[in-house]
Design an enzyme around this catalytic site. Structure first.
Site, PDB file in Angstrom:
ATOM      1  N   GLU A  68      16.075 -32.781  36.287  1.00  0.00           N
ATOM      2  CA  GLU A  68      16.993 -33.227  37.390  1.00  0.00           C
ATOM      3  C   GLU A  68      16.512 -33.433  38.652  1.00  0.00           C
ATOM      4  OE1 GLU A  68      20.191 -33.057  40.488  1.00  0.00           O
ATOM      5  OE2 GLU A  68      18.418 -31.967  40.237  1.00  0.00           O
ATOM      6  N   GLU A  69      15.577 -32.581  38.954  1.00  0.00           N
ATOM      7  CA  GLU A  69      14.919 -32.521  40.345  1.00  0.00           C
ATOM      8  C   GLU A  69      14.084 -33.647  40.390  1.00  0.00           C
ATOM      9  OE1 GLU A  69      16.128 -30.928  42.439  1.00  0.00           O
ATOM     10  OE2 GLU A  69      16.682 -28.771  42.042  1.00  0.00           O
TER      11      GLU A  69
END
Ligand SMILES: *[C@@H]1O[C@H](CO)[C@@H](O)[C@H](O)[C@H]1NC(C)=O
Length: 506
Positions: free
Chosen positions: A311-312
Site C-alpha cells: 500500500e505504501e
C-alpha cells in the site's frame, strides 16, 4: 445490562480459545455452522480484546525488529507478518485462505553529502543509483538540460546543476553522458527540493550517476565557493531498486452467501523507514482479531478479510487485486470496509465521508450507508466522531473506481489536531495525530490502546451488521468510474498517492 455484559464476556472468553485452537470439527453430514448463533454486533464487540490486540502488536514489532526495523513489502518482516496472519486464520478452519503473489518495483535509498568536512543536508532521488564519490565540484552551465551545458571538466567530477525547466532524470542522465562521477542538483528557490524523483528506472539520454539534492541556499553557497577555487565534495548514496515479490492475503468464510461478500481490509506492509505498528499494523490487527472471533458465529453473507501488500508504494496490492478480478467476481462484493491507521497516539475518531456532506467527494451509492453505520456506533457509545475526506488515498480507492461502495475509519496521520478536536477527544492541540507517522518510532508505544479498542469494536459492528444483512446497500449494476483514480497513475505517481506526499519530477 452491565451484569449481562460481564456474564457474556466471561462465557465467550471461555469459549473463544477453544474455537481458535481447534480447526472446525468435521462431522460428516452435519453442518455445524447451522447450529451456531447468527453473528451479532454486540457479541462480536464484546469478544475483541485489548490484550490480544496488543499481543499481535508485539509480534508485528518483533517481525520488524528482525528485519532491519521495517515490514516494508519485499522484506522478511512483511513476509513474517503475512505468514503469521495466515497461520492464525488457517487454524480456525473457518476460512478459505489464498495468497496472491506478484512482483513490484521496490526503490529506496538515502544520501549524505559533505564539502570540506561540512555535512550539508541532502536528499536522495527515487531511482537514483548507489555510489561513493569524492571529487572536485564543477559548475554546469544554464540548467543542465542539453549536452552542451556540461563543460568538459565535468568528466570524472561532481556536476553542480540548478533545478529548472527539465526533469531531474534528464539532468542526471546528461551528467552521466558527460562522464561525471556524480551530480548535485540544487533548488532554484529557497528551501529543499522535497520528494524528488528521477521519474524512471533509466533513460536513453545517458547512464544515471549517484545524485542528490540540496537547498537553494546551499546551492548559492556552493556556486560561490566553486567560483573562488577548487572545492572537493563527498557524496555517498545508499540505494536499492529492484523487483520484489510479495503477497496479498485473503481469507473468505467458507459459509455465507458468496454473491454478497462483505469485504474488510487493511494493509500488511509498513514504509521502509519504520515498523508501521500504527500504520497499518493497527487496522490489520483489528480485522485479524475480528476474524479470529467470528468463527463462533454463522453469517448470512460471506465475509472476506483482505491484507494488502505494498500500500505504501501506491495502493499496489489492492489495485493489483481489483485490476485482475473479473467483473463477475467484482459484482459479488457487496461493499468494502477499510481500516488504515486506527490507533494514532493523538487520535481523532474519523469516519470516511462517504456521503460527501463534509468534503464533497462521494462514493458509489451505499457508501453513505456505511458512513451512517459507523456514526451510529459512535453515537451509541456516546463518543464524538467526525468525517474525513473520502479521497480514495488508501486501499478503498481501487474499489471506488469500479463502483463498489466503501467506508472506513481513520485516527489521523501527519495532520495536526485542532483545539476543538482536543476538547472532543483529549490529546494535544497543535500536535500531529501521529507524530511518528512513517517513522522509525511507529512502534508499540505509538498505539493509543483505548482508541484502538473502540475502533476495533466499530469495525466489528460494521462487519457483523453487514454479515447479517445488506439492507440499504444497492446491488444494482455498477459502472467503472470515469475518473478512475489509481489505475491511470504511473508507477511514481502511485507511490506518492497513498501517503498524500508532494512529489517532484523537475
Ligand atoms: C516473500 O515472499 C514472497 C512470496 O512468497 C517470496 O517470493 C519472496 O522471496 C519472499 N521475500 C523474502 C524477503 O523472504
Amino acid at each position: 445490562m452491565k451484569l449481562t455484559s460481564s456474564f457474556l464476556t466471561l462465557a465467550l472468553a471461555l469459549l473463544t480459545p477453544v474455537a481458535i485452537a481447534n480447526p472446525e470439527p468435521q462431522i460428516p453430514g452435519i453442518d455445524l455452522n447451522a447450529l451456531k448463533p447468527l453473528v451479532s454486533s454486540t457479541l462480536l464487540q464484546l469478544l475483541v480484546q485489548d490484550r490480544s490486540l496488543f499481543n499481535h502488536a508485539q509480534q508485528f514489532a518483533k517481525f520488524a525488529e528482525a528485519s532491519g526495523g521495517t515490514r516494508a513489502f519485499g522484506s522478511p518482516g512483511h513476509n513474517a507478518t503475512v505468514a503469521y496472519i495466515k497461520r492464525q486464520l488457517d487454524r480456525t478452519g473457518y476460512y478459505d485462505t489464498e495468497l496472491q503473489t506478484f512482483p513490484y518495483l521496490f526503490s529506496e535509498g538515502s544520501a549524505t553529502f559533505a564539502v570540506e568536512g561540512r555535512d550539508i543536508p541532502t536528499a536522495w532521488f527515487t531511482y537514483g543509483p548507489a555510489g561513493d564519490v569524492e571529487k572536485p565540484i564543477v559548475l554546469v552551465n544554464n540548467l543542465g538540460c542539453t549536452p552542451e551545458d556540461f563543460p568538459p571538466e565535468v568528466a570524472g567530477n561532481i556536476a553542480l546543476i540548478s533545478r529548472g525547466t527539465c526533469e531531474f532524470g534528464l539532468k542526471t542522465a546528461l551528467a552521466g553522458a558527460a562522464g561525471a562521477a556524480g551530480a548535485i542538483i540544487y533548488n532554484n528557490a529557497p528551501g529543499a527540493v522535497g520528494g524528488g524523483t528521477l521519474g524512471a528506472v533509466s533513460r536513453p539520454d545517458g547512464p544515471y550517476v549517484p545524485v542528490s539534492s540540496v537547498t537553494g541556499e546551499e546551492g548559492a553557497t556552493l556556486r560561490a565557493a566553486v567560483a573562488a577555487g577548487e572545492v572537493i565534495g563527498k557524496l555517498h548514496v545508499d540505494a536499492v531498486t529492484e523487483d520484489r515479490y510479495s503477497s496479498n492475503l485473503f481469507a473468505t468464510t467458507k459459509h455465507g452467501d458468496k454473491d454478497n461478500i462483505i469485504f474488510a481490509g487493511g494493509h500488511s506492509d509498513s514504509v521502509p523507514a519504520g515498523p508501521g505498528i500504527n500504520d497499518d499494523g493497527s487496522g490489520t490487527m483489528s480485522i485479524l482479531e475480528i476474524a479470529l472471533r467470528l468463527p463462533l458465529f454463522k453469517v448470512n453473507n460471506a465475509v472476506r478479510f483482505g491484507f494488502w501488500t505494498a500500500e505504501e508504494f501506491g495502493l499496489v496490492g489492492s489495485e493489483h487485486y481489483i485490476t485482475n478480478l473479473p467483473q463477475s467476481e467484482r459484482d459479488k462484493i457487496a461493499l468494502y470496509l477499510n481500516f488504515d491507521m486506527v490507533a494514532s497516539p493523538n487520535f481523532g475518531y474519523f469516519i470516511y465521508d462517504g456521503d460527501g456532506s463534509a468534503f464533497g467527494l462521494t462514493g458509489p451509492p451505499g457508501s453513505e450507508h456505511i458512513e451512517k453505520t459507523f456514526e451510529d456506533f459512535f453515537k451509541g457509545k456516546r463518543l464524538r466522531s467526525a468525517p474525513t475526506e473520502f479521497s480514495g488515498r488508501s486501499d478503498y480507492g481501487p474499489f471506488l473506481d469500479v463502483g463498489i461502495p466503501a467506508g472506513g475509519l481513520f485516527t489521523g496521520a501527519e495532520g495536526v489536531k485542532t483545539a476543538e478536536e482536543a476538547q472532543w477527544w483529549g490529546g494535544q492541540a497543535g500536535v500531529a495525530y501521529d507524530a511518528c507517522y512513517h517513522q522509525a518510532c511507529d512502534g508499540v508505544a505509538n498505539l493509543h490502546r483505548e482508541a484502538w479498542l473502540q475502533n476495533t469494536r466499530a469495525a466489528a459492528h460494521s462487519i457483523a451488521t453487514y454479515a447479517r444483512s445488506i439492507d440499504g446497500i444497492p446491488r444494482s449494476a455498477r459502472s467503472v468510474s470515469a475518473e478512475a483514480r489509481v489505475a491511470d497513475l504511473n508507477h511514481e505517481e502511485r507511490r506518492h498517492y497513498a501517503c498524500g506526499h508532494k512529489i517532484s519530477f523537475d
